[in-house]
Write an enzyme that holds these catalytic residues in place. Structure first.
Site, mmCIF file in Angstrom:
data_model
loop_
_atom_site.group_PDB
_atom_site.id
_atom_site.type_symbol
_atom_site.label_atom_id
_atom_site.label_comp_id
_atom_site.label_asym_id
_atom_site.label_seq_id
_atom_site.Cartn_x
_atom_site.Cartn_y
_atom_site.Cartn_z
ATOM 1 N N LYS A 1 -34.457 28.428 -1.992
ATOM 2 C CA LYS A 1 -35.120 28.399 -0.682
ATOM 3 C C LYS A 1 -34.307 29.162 0.360
ATOM 4 C CE LYS A 1 -37.198 23.806 -1.326
ATOM 5 N NZ LYS A 1 -37.125 22.381 -0.894
ATOM 6 N N CYS B 1 -34.417 23.125 6.204
ATOM 7 C CA CYS B 1 -33.441 22.718 7.217
ATOM 8 C C CYS B 1 -32.162 23.558 7.174
ATOM 9 C CB CYS B 1 -33.110 21.234 7.062
ATOM 10 S SG CYS B 1 -32.718 20.727 5.368
ATOM 11 N N HIS C 1 -26.233 18.853 8.690
ATOM 12 C CA HIS C 1 -25.747 19.712 7.607
ATOM 13 C C HIS C 1 -24.649 20.642 8.120
ATOM 14 C CE1 HIS C 1 -28.878 18.128 5.251
ATOM 15 N NE2 HIS C 1 -29.749 19.115 5.274
#
Length: 335
Positions: free
Chosen positions: A214, A132, A243
């Site tokens: 990641k 994400c 976020h």
């Protein structure tokens, strides 16, 4: 007229799975048949979508037969076992887990950035949906890469509790409603209420947590820039959803702020909110529930004329997960 598809959703009753359903409805995604998959605890439940009611099923041999497309949002282990079976059954598997993202034989796709990797001529395969926090970052970086070139990227993230699933969301809500009590955290390593936790995932021997790794690896792969310097530091904050990221981008050349702003504003999927003297910039609580990636507070570093700072915010469950997966499917079947 778009042909109707037979679609499976693995993890249909989870937070991302429910958002898949909401978006399939919102976008009038053409569905002939829906097969929602979940754990045995959800057997007997039904998913209502587009005027029909579809019973929840469990994964079993042959469960993907006849499907065109399967969305996976149930974690690495399930994806590793079942996504290849979906492909073998003749379906495209769009996987939201980390299981295949860095597999050199699997494409990692954000449609606005590298959607050319999947087309109507593609054959059934596993297509990885990125992390994400990576998705919103690369959407903001792509137009700058194409126009000016990138030398280095540094990012510090401030990630909402929904990124940890329903358990994370519920934990913050419970702690908030009983804010005077002592809390025993379950989803997070520490109490998240009134706190910031500089850890998302487990740590490696170099001091990076898995979320940071990641971001660094996936950003290079998606942008096709193996040599790009990327450094990430991730923090969990007590926001419910969406976020936020502070990003330092070093370009290959000096450019004006007007050039930067024009380049960002013209890019599909980006909305600029940038008038800081009037306190106008993206906010997580405003961005939650929306589809674009929002960018603001764009300004030059005083010491390095090629370095630019910006604030990037996006809904981590929509664009950061379910929406990106549906856009991948739309790229394959309807582009």
């Amino acid at each position: 007229m778009k042909r109707k598809l037979k679609v499976g959703v693995v993890g249909a009753t989870g937070m991302v799975g429910q958002t898949f359903m909401k978006l399939l409805e919102e976008r009038s995604f053409p569905i002939q048949e829906l097969r929602p998959f979940a754990s045995e605890n959800s057997l007997g439940k039904k998913i209502d979508l587009q005027g029909a009611s579809w019973p929840v099923q469990v994964l079993k041999e042959g469960c993907f037969d006849g499907l065109d497309l399967v969305f996976f949002s149930s974690g690495d282990d399930i994806s590793k076992e079942w996504a290849p079976k979906a492909v073998k059954a003749g379906a495209f598997a769009v996987d939201n887990s980390a299981a295949f993202r860095m597999d050199p034989n699997t494409v990692l796709v954000v449609p606005e950035v590298n959607g050319n990797l999947v087309t109507k001529d593609s054959k059934p395969q596993i297509i990885a949906n990125p992390n994400c926090s990576t998705i919103q970052l690369v959407v903001a970086l792509k137009p700058l890469l194409d126009k000016f070139g990138l030398e280095e990227v540094r990012v510090s993230t401030y990630q909402a509790v929904s990124g940890a699933g329903q358990g994370g969301y519920d934990e913050l809500m419970e702690q908030t409603s009983n804010h005077k009590d002592d809390h025993q955290p379950k989803t997070f390593p520490h109490t998240i209420l009134f706190n910031c936790i500089p850890q998302i995932g487990s740590f490696n021997d170099e001091g990076y947590c898995s979320e940071e790794v990641k971001i660094m690896k996936e950003t290079r792969k998606i942008l096709g820039q193996d040599k790009l310097k990327v450094s990430a530091f991730t923090v969990r904050i007590p926001a419910l959803n969406a976020h936020s990221e502070s990003v330092w981008v070093t370009l290959n050349k000096e450019v004006s702020r007007d050039q930067i702003m024009a380049t960002l504003s013209e890019f599909k999927g980006i909305v600029l909110q940038d008038d800081p003297k009037k306190s106008v910039y993206p906010l997580a609580r405003d961005v939650s529930g929306k589809d674009p990636v929002y960018v603001g507070r764009v300004h030059r570093d005083p010491e390095n004329p090629k370095m630019w700072l910006m604030w990037v915010v996006s809904d981590n469950i929509r664009k950061g997960a379910a929406l990106n997966g549906i856009q991948i499917a739309e790229q394959i079947f309807f582009s």
